[in-house]
Design a protein around this motif. Structure first.
Motif, PDB file in Angstrom:
ATOM      1  N   SER A 163       0.834  -1.200   0.000  1.00 10.92           N
ATOM      2  CA  SER A 163       0.000   0.000   0.000  1.00 10.92           C
ATOM      3  C   SER A 163       0.867   1.249   0.000  1.00 10.92           C
ATOM      4  O   SER A 163       2.020   1.238   0.432  1.00 10.92           O
ATOM      5  N   LEU A 164       0.284   2.345  -0.490  1.00 10.37           N
ATOM      6  CA  LEU A 164       0.989   3.620  -0.470  1.00 10.37           C
ATOM      7  C   LEU A 164       1.348   3.997   0.959  1.00 10.37           C
ATOM      8  O   LEU A 164       2.434   4.528   1.225  1.00 10.37           O
ATOM      9  N   GLU A 165       0.452   3.714   1.893  1.00 10.43           N
ATOM     10  CA  GLU A 165       0.727   4.029   3.294  1.00 10.43           C
ATOM     11  C   GLU A 165       1.971   3.313   3.778  1.00 10.43           C
ATOM     12  O   GLU A 165       2.822   3.906   4.455  1.00 10.43           O
ATOM     13  N   ASP A 166       2.105   2.041   3.470  1.00  8.02           N
ATOM     14  CA  ASP A 166       3.280   1.293   3.901  1.00  8.02           C
ATOM     15  C   ASP A 166       4.550   1.832   3.253  1.00  8.02           C
ATOM     16  O   ASP A 166       5.613   1.894   3.882  1.00  8.02           O
ATOM     17  N   GLU A 167       4.441   2.228   1.990  1.00  7.79           N
ATOM     18  CA  GLU A 167       5.603   2.792   1.301  1.00  7.79           C
ATOM     19  C   GLU A 167       6.048   4.096   1.967  1.00  7.79           C
ATOM     20  O   GLU A 167       7.245   4.343   2.137  1.00  7.79           O
TER      21      GLU A 167
ATOM     22  N   TYR B 170      10.676  23.240   8.918  1.00 15.26           N
ATOM     23  CA  TYR B 170       9.356  23.484   8.338  1.00 15.26           C
ATOM     24  C   TYR B 170       8.350  22.453   8.846  1.00 15.26           C
ATOM     25  O   TYR B 170       8.667  21.264   8.947  1.00 15.26           O
ATOM     26  N   TYR B 171       7.150  22.924   9.135  1.00 12.04           N
ATOM     27  CA  TYR B 171       6.064  22.012   9.480  1.00 12.04           C
ATOM     28  C   TYR B 171       5.593  21.342   8.201  1.00 12.04           C
ATOM     29  O   TYR B 171       5.290  22.000   7.199  1.00 12.04           O
ATOM     30  N   ILE B 172       5.515  20.011   8.217  1.00 15.11           N
ATOM     31  CA  ILE B 172       5.109  19.218   7.059  1.00 15.11           C
ATOM     32  C   ILE B 172       3.780  18.546   7.364  1.00 15.11           C
ATOM     33  O   ILE B 172       3.602  17.960   8.434  1.00 15.11           O
ATOM     34  N   ASP B 173       2.840  18.627   6.439  1.00  9.78           N
ATOM     35  CA  ASP B 173       1.518  18.035   6.640  1.00  9.78           C
ATOM     36  C   ASP B 173       1.016  17.522   5.296  1.00  9.78           C
ATOM     37  O   ASP B 173       1.008  18.263   4.308  1.00  9.78           O
ATOM     38  N   PHE B 174       0.618  16.250   5.241  1.00  6.91           N
ATOM     39  CA  PHE B 174       0.153  15.734   3.953  1.00  6.91           C
ATOM     40  C   PHE B 174      -0.784  14.550   4.113  1.00  6.91           C
ATOM     41  O   PHE B 174      -0.884  13.946   5.179  1.00  6.91           O
ATOM     42  N   ASP B 175      -1.460  14.247   3.020  1.00  5.69           N
ATOM     43  CA  ASP B 175      -2.373  13.123   2.969  1.00  5.69           C
ATOM     44  C   ASP B 175      -1.930  12.197   1.844  1.00  5.69           C
ATOM     45  O   ASP B 175      -1.147  12.593   0.967  1.00  5.69           O
ATOM     46  N   ALA B 176      -2.410  10.972   1.875  1.00  7.43           N
ATOM     47  CA  ALA B 176      -2.031   9.990   0.860  1.00  7.43           C
ATOM     48  C   ALA B 176      -3.279   9.306   0.315  1.00  7.43           C
ATOM     49  O   ALA B 176      -4.107   8.811   1.080  1.00  7.43           O
TER      50      ALA B 176
ATOM     51  N   ALA C 237      -0.251  16.438  -1.211  1.00  8.29           N
ATOM     52  CA  ALA C 237      -0.927  15.141  -1.247  1.00  8.29           C
ATOM     53  C   ALA C 237      -0.091  14.162  -2.057  1.00  8.29           C
ATOM     54  O   ALA C 237       0.451  14.519  -3.116  1.00  8.29           O
ATOM     55  N   PHE C 238       0.046  12.961  -1.541  1.00  9.02           N
ATOM     56  CA  PHE C 238       0.573  11.854  -2.333  1.00  9.02           C
ATOM     57  C   PHE C 238      -0.589  11.281  -3.128  1.00  9.02           C
ATOM     58  O   PHE C 238      -1.643  10.968  -2.562  1.00  9.02           O
TER      59      PHE C 238
ATOM     60  N   THR D  75      -5.555  15.133   8.011  1.00 11.18           N
ATOM     61  CA  THR D  75      -4.667  14.509   7.036  1.00 11.18           C
ATOM     62  C   THR D  75      -3.928  13.361   7.701  1.00 11.18           C
ATOM     63  O   THR D  75      -3.975  13.188   8.908  1.00 11.18           O
ATOM     64  N   ASP D  76      -3.229  12.576   6.894  1.00  7.63           N
ATOM     65  CA  ASP D  76      -2.631  11.346   7.402  1.00  7.63           C
ATOM     66  C   ASP D  76      -1.322  11.546   8.171  1.00  7.63           C
ATOM     67  O   ASP D  76      -1.041  10.829   9.127  1.00  7.63           O
ATOM     68  N   TYR D  77      -0.520  12.502   7.739  1.00  7.40           N
ATOM     69  CA  TYR D  77       0.833  12.617   8.276  1.00  7.40           C
ATOM     70  C   TYR D  77       1.185  14.059   8.622  1.00  7.40           C
ATOM     71  O   TYR D  77       0.705  15.000   7.984  1.00  7.40           O
ATOM     72  N   ASN D  78       2.065  14.214   9.602  1.00  5.20           N
ATOM     73  CA  ASN D  78       2.648  15.521   9.863  1.00  5.20           C
ATOM     74  C   ASN D  78       3.986  15.338  10.573  1.00  5.20           C
ATOM     75  O   ASN D  78       4.318  14.264  11.062  1.00  5.20           O
ATOM     76  N   GLY D  79       4.765  16.415  10.597  1.00  3.90           N
ATOM     77  CA  GLY D  79       6.068  16.351  11.237  1.00  3.90           C
ATOM     78  C   GLY D  79       6.874  17.589  10.921  1.00  3.90           C
ATOM     79  O   GLY D  79       6.318  18.638  10.583  1.00  3.90           O
ATOM     80  N   ILE D  80       8.205  17.454  11.002  1.00 11.22           N
ATOM     81  CA  ILE D  80       9.078  18.600  10.790  1.00 11.22           C
ATOM     82  C   ILE D  80      10.282  18.192   9.949  1.00 11.22           C
ATOM     83  O   ILE D  80      10.806  17.082  10.087  1.00 11.22           O
TER      84      ILE D  80
END
Length: 211
Positions: free
Chosen positions: A35-39, A97-103, A137-138, A88-93
């Protein structure tokens, strides 16, 4: 255990942080079909282990409804509810920079349906961008085995255009033009921070802006 999901959504495949990363003896293609999530999780674990970035999948708050206690030292959750749909699914740094994205994944070969997103997810990304965050977004076309990183500014523009009679999907050709192709490699599986670096450069030049 029974868990009730908001909006009829279902849980993502579980991921264990200590899962082994691919080794040099494994083929780049050995885990195609995952899955994309696992990748993404594999890639994030690689970045974390190399002290490059700290990006994790967001936990979803759960409200317990029924818990059985077969013995004093153990509890068994019988029923629970997700309190609200996730943003969204993911976030971090990364690099400060603050990173935020969905897949998201689609089996379509020519376009990506916007219905795969929800209004609250789009508005969440919009607010994060307004605060200086890097959002995207991925998008994976599973039948073509193609993965793209699409900046939030582009996604939001297509989303808002629907209200004015715009298309309800984004053509693959448009994603190829506005997004960044993420090619598979050994480690990390998806070297997406290379694309994030390009977004940071464009951001500093004022190229990405969301109203």
């Amino acid at each position: 255990m029974t868990i009730h999901y908001p909006n009829g959504q279902h849980p993502h495949q579980s991921y264990h942080a200590n899962r082994d990363l691919p080794t040099p003896h494994q083929s780049i293609y050995a885990k195609r079909g995952m899955s994309l999530e696992d990748e993404i999780n594999h890639s994030n674990q690689y970045y974390l282990s190399r002290h490059i970035a700290v990006i994790h999948k967001k936990p979803t708050p759960i409200q317990l409804v029924k818990v059985d206690y077969p013995k004093r030292s153990a509890a068994v959750i019988k029923e629970a509810y997700f309190r609200r749909p996730s943003t969204t699914d993911y976030n971090g740094i990364y690099k400060g920079y603050y990173i935020d994205f969905d897949a998201k994944e689609t089996r379509n070969k020519r376009s990506f349906p916007l219905k795969n997103f929800h209004e609250h997810q789009i508005r969440h990304m919009q607010e994060c961008v307004r605060q200086g965050g890097i959002c995207f977004a991925f998008i994976k076309f599973t039948e073509l085995d193609l993965v793209y990183l699409l900046p939030a500014s582009t996604l939001i523009r297509y989303w808002d255009a629907q209200a004015n009679g715009g298309c309800k999907s984004i053509l693959l050709t448009d994603i190829q033009q506005a997004g960044f192709p993420i090619d598979y490699q050994l480690n990390p599986r998806l070297p997406y921070l290379q694309a994030v670096d390009q977004i940071i450069v464009a951001k500093n030049k004022g190229a990405y802006h969301v109203e």
